[in-house]
Design a protein around this motif. Structure first.
Motif: not given
Length: 348
Positions: A342, A129, A105-106, A82, A338-339, A335, A146-148
């Motif tokens: 993933l 994704l 995940s950024s 992260f 999003n993790g 984030s 991947v971005k938020n």
């Protein structure tokens, strides 16, 4: 299933929220924390000026802080990273991790609008994704990025996704953003007390572009931006946490206020991730026109939900207010989700 994770930029405001949210997470085990070279080698307790409203978890407090390089965490067997780095630093550092095969995940703002980088809110556009496959082909790395979205964008977009069924054509938004969105040293007390600042550098463009990417269509190769016209005015006010936004929307159809409220209340989004609220959007009715408010509503669903209210018809369409906790749902929590996505989709 247990997934070992690390935090890049763990001592900052968003990094501390990551640590808070990862404590007792059902899937993620924190294995590495990084910071600047000056902090490397210190314990996390020594390196971080802890400002979150819960104590530092005991096991994290004694972790040794690593330098933010692939070599710094090479021995920690980390499955997912992260990132809460400043965008300028992230633009230099994140590619080094991606080239080494890490999945990142950024929350950092760099590359959010890059054509091959998924900008994702799991309840809104989880299918984006799969841009990771395009990204790997284009960039030649084994990792995945991947971005938020920005904290102000993520406050508004879930409500827009819920009412897009009425043919969303135009959005005008004015924000009242909390000082924590600027970081602990971003706005001085002399600037913000007894004041409001009617400009936040880069924020308006982020809202105007990121929202259209999030609501856009992915055809397996690229994302076509939503064709709604979006304009934003962003303002800093002296609240600590919680971004409140005034939204004005126009539609191809003519929905009533109750149509809009019901669409938001019933919006389920996609997926069933551990950190996603049971009800993503809480909606106040006509009997409580003064809600939502930052101090009263920012912790809805442990800070991971969106709150809306004040829904009214206008001559051109409708207007309403929406609110989210900017450092939880708008940053670290986004984030984190999003993790989780993933992992669910097999990228971790």
């Amino acid at each position: 299933m247990s997934v070992r994770v690390g935090i890049l930029g763990a001592t900052g405001a968003v990094g501390q929220r990551f640590i808070q949210l990862l404590d007792d997470h059902p899937t993620f085990d924190l294995a590495a924390v990084t910071a600047s070279a000056e902090s490397a080698g210190e314990t996390y307790r020594e390196a971080a000026k802890w400002r979150v409203d819960t104590p530092i978890p005991d096991d994290v407090a004694e972790m040794e802080v690593a330098e933010t390089t692939p070599a710094g965490i090479a021995d920690d067997d980390v499955d997912l990273l992260f990132s809460s780095l400043p965008s300028g630093v992230a633009a230099e550092v994140e590619p080094a991790f991606l080239e080494e095969g890490y999945v990142v995940s950024s929350n950092s703002s760099n590359d959010r609008m890059a054509a091959d980088v998924p900008l994702t809110i799991p309840e809104i556009n989880p299918g984006h994704l799969d841009l990771i496959e395009v990204q790997r082909d284009e960039r030649g790395w084994d990792g995945a990025l991947v971005k938020n979205p920005n904290c102000s964008t993520i406050t508004m977009v879930p409500t827009l996704a819920a009412i897009d069924e009425f043919g969303l054509e135009s959005v005008r938004v004015s924000t009242l953003q909390a000082v924590s969105g600027a970081g602990y040293s971003g706005v001085t007390s002399m600037e913000i007390i007894d004041n409001a600042i009617p400009h936040i550098g880069g924020e308006e463009e982020k809202m105007e572009t990121e929202s259209r990417k999030l609501l856009g269509e992915f055809d397996g190769a690229e994302v076509s931006l939503h064709d709604a016209d979006v304009a934003a005015s962003c303002n800093r006010i002296p609240t600590l946490d919680g971004h409140l936004e005034n939204v004005f929307a126009e539609f191809a159809d003519d929905p009533s206020p109750e149509d809009l409220r019901e669409a938001m209340r019933s919006f389920e989004g996609a997926g069933d991730l551990p950190s996603s609220p049971d009800q993503l959007i809480k909606v106040y009715g006509d009997d409580e026109p003064e809600r939502p408010q930052p101090r009263l509503d920012r912790t809805y669903a442990d800070g991971m939900g969106i709150v809306a209210g004040g829904v009214q018809s206008t001559d051109a369409g409708a207007k309403y207010n929406c609110l989210a906790h900017n450092t939880i749902r708008g940053a670290a929590g986004a984030s984190l989700l999003n993790g989780e996505l993933l992992v669910e989709e097999g990228y971790v």
